[in-house]
Scaffold this active site. Structure first.
Site, PDB file in Angstrom:
ATOM      1  N   GLU A  39       0.809  -1.234   0.000  1.00  0.00           N
ATOM      2  CA  GLU A  39       0.000   0.000   0.000  1.00  0.00           C
ATOM      3  C   GLU A  39       0.841   1.282   0.000  1.00  0.00           C
ATOM      4  O   GLU A  39       0.321   2.351  -0.283  1.00  0.00           O
ATOM      5  CB  GLU A  39      -0.956   0.020   1.203  1.00  0.00           C
ATOM      6  CG  GLU A  39      -0.246   0.185   2.523  1.00  0.00           C
ATOM      7  CD  GLU A  39      -1.089   0.896   3.585  1.00  0.00           C
ATOM      8  OE1 GLU A  39      -2.231   1.265   3.314  1.00  0.00           O
ATOM      9  OE2 GLU A  39      -0.558   1.087   4.690  1.00  0.00           O
ATOM     10  N   ASN A  67      -5.463   0.853   3.485  1.00  0.00           N
ATOM     11  CA  ASN A  67      -6.174   2.110   3.264  1.00  0.00           C
ATOM     12  C   ASN A  67      -5.509   2.987   2.200  1.00  0.00           C
ATOM     13  O   ASN A  67      -6.183   3.699   1.460  1.00  0.00           O
ATOM     14  CB  ASN A  67      -6.297   2.886   4.583  1.00  0.00           C
ATOM     15  CG  ASN A  67      -4.968   3.030   5.311  1.00  0.00           C
ATOM     16  OD1 ASN A  67      -4.209   2.065   5.438  1.00  0.00           O
ATOM     17  ND2 ASN A  67      -4.670   4.217   5.782  1.00  0.00           N
ATOM     18  N   HIS A  68      -4.178   2.935   2.080  1.00  0.00           N
ATOM     19  CA  HIS A  68      -3.488   3.831   1.144  1.00  0.00           C
ATOM     20  C   HIS A  68      -3.577   3.389  -0.315  1.00  0.00           C
ATOM     21  O   HIS A  68      -3.149   4.140  -1.195  1.00  0.00           O
ATOM     22  CB  HIS A  68      -2.024   3.986   1.540  1.00  0.00           C
ATOM     23  CG  HIS A  68      -1.831   4.876   2.735  1.00  0.00           C
ATOM     24  ND1 HIS A  68      -2.252   6.182   2.758  1.00  0.00           N
ATOM     25  CD2 HIS A  68      -1.293   4.643   3.959  1.00  0.00           C
ATOM     26  CE1 HIS A  68      -1.975   6.718   3.936  1.00  0.00           C
ATOM     27  NE2 HIS A  68      -1.402   5.805   4.687  1.00  0.00           N
ATOM     28  N   HIS A 175       0.003  -2.392   8.701  1.00  0.00           N
ATOM     29  CA  HIS A 175      -0.413  -0.980   8.778  1.00  0.00           C
ATOM     30  C   HIS A 175       0.382  -0.142   9.786  1.00  0.00           C
ATOM     31  O   HIS A 175       0.659   1.022   9.509  1.00  0.00           O
ATOM     32  CB  HIS A 175      -1.913  -0.838   9.099  1.00  0.00           C
ATOM     33  CG  HIS A 175      -2.370   0.583   9.273  1.00  0.00           C
ATOM     34  ND1 HIS A 175      -2.445   1.482   8.227  1.00  0.00           N
ATOM     35  CD2 HIS A 175      -2.754   1.268  10.379  1.00  0.00           C
ATOM     36  CE1 HIS A 175      -2.883   2.653   8.688  1.00  0.00           C
ATOM     37  NE2 HIS A 175      -3.067   2.564   9.987  1.00  0.00           N
TER      38      HIS A 175
END
Ligand SMILES: [Fe+2]
Ligand SMILES: [Fe+2]
Length: 260
Positions: A39, A67-68, A175
């Site tokens: 990510e 999320n990225h 993460h």
């Protein structure tokens, strides 16, 4: 079957660490499958098609994300065109791509990989616990199930691991970019877990970012654009042996650092 999982690859320092350090890990562990979280591969924020192919060329079979992955405008095209890249299935803004796929290698056997995101201190998403139940029920036959649970809170990760214990073969956290030392096989189910497998990026930054800009932001509330921290880099992750019954038999955490 042996599976090697690699923590979030961050920017150019992470890409260089991957290409220089992964060959040694491949010859040491001889994994059948290599999974990496991608990510943050491109400038620390998302994944370009060029860099996805670069990661693959280094020996990675499957790229999970977080999320990225939605930071770059071209993410829909990237996910549509490349089956080897997953995105968190439960981020409901994303209707393109998938967070659950079965991968096949005739010589070593099939593998199911699930990618989900947490909800504590994260962007909005559907319940990852319910999402796992739903996805797991769709998987055909008996094969190892690997889960990248991309989440911030250690409590949410650990609760999720107990939820999937005995169903997932491996459930690893990503993460935070900080490797935890709690890898183990859970009792009463045997799932191999680790709260966070760590990062592939700069040793002397702040979770991959140049330390001056991050420190400045904490002190002043403002900083220049985040830049990737310079080398030396490191690669961190987990290796899991899976027995003939599809159960995790051994779990080992690794960290390899580039010479300065
Ligand atoms: Fe990350
Ligand atoms: Fe993330």
């Amino acid at each position: 079957m042996k599976i090697l999982m690699i923590g979030d690859i961050y920017g150019k320092t992470g890409r260089d660490a991957l290409s220089s350090l992964l060959p040694g890990l491949l010859s040491l562990y001889k994994p059948d499958w290599v999974i990496a979280n991608g990510e943050n591969v491109t400038a620390g924020n998302g994944l370009s098609a060029k860099h996805a192919n670069f990661v693959k060329s280094c020996g990675v079979d499957i790229i999970t994300t977080g999320n990225h992955i939605f930071s770059r405008l071209d993410w829909p095209e990237l996910l549509t065109r490349n089956d080897f890249i997953l995105r968190p299935q439960n981020i409901i803004a994303a209707k393109v791509g998938s967070g659950c796929r079965v991968f096949k290698k005739a010589a070593v056997g099939d593998l199911a990989v699930i990618n989900l995101a947490g909800r504590v201190f994260m962007e909005g998403s559907e319940c990852p616990f319910a999402a796992f139940d739903r996805l797991y029920a769709t998987l055909p036959g008996k094969m190892p199930v690997i889960v990248d649970f991309h989440a911030e809170a250690t409590s949410e990760k650990l609760a999720f691991f107990w939820h999937v214990n005995g169903r997932a073969t491996v459930a690893f956290g990503t993460h935070t970019h900080v490797q935890t030392s709690d890898e183990r096989l859970l009792p009463d189910g045997g799932t191999a877990v680790i709260t966070d497998i760590g990062m592939t990026g700069a040793v002397n930054g702040v979770i991959g970012v140049d330390r001056k800009t991050v420190t400045g932001r904490f002190i002043c509330g403002y900083s220049d654009k985040f830049l990737c921290a310079p080398p030396p880099g490191k690669i961190e992750g987990l290796v899991v042996d899976i027995d003939a019954d599809g159960r995790a038999a051994n779990v080992e955490r690794f960290r390899s650092i580039q010479e300065p």
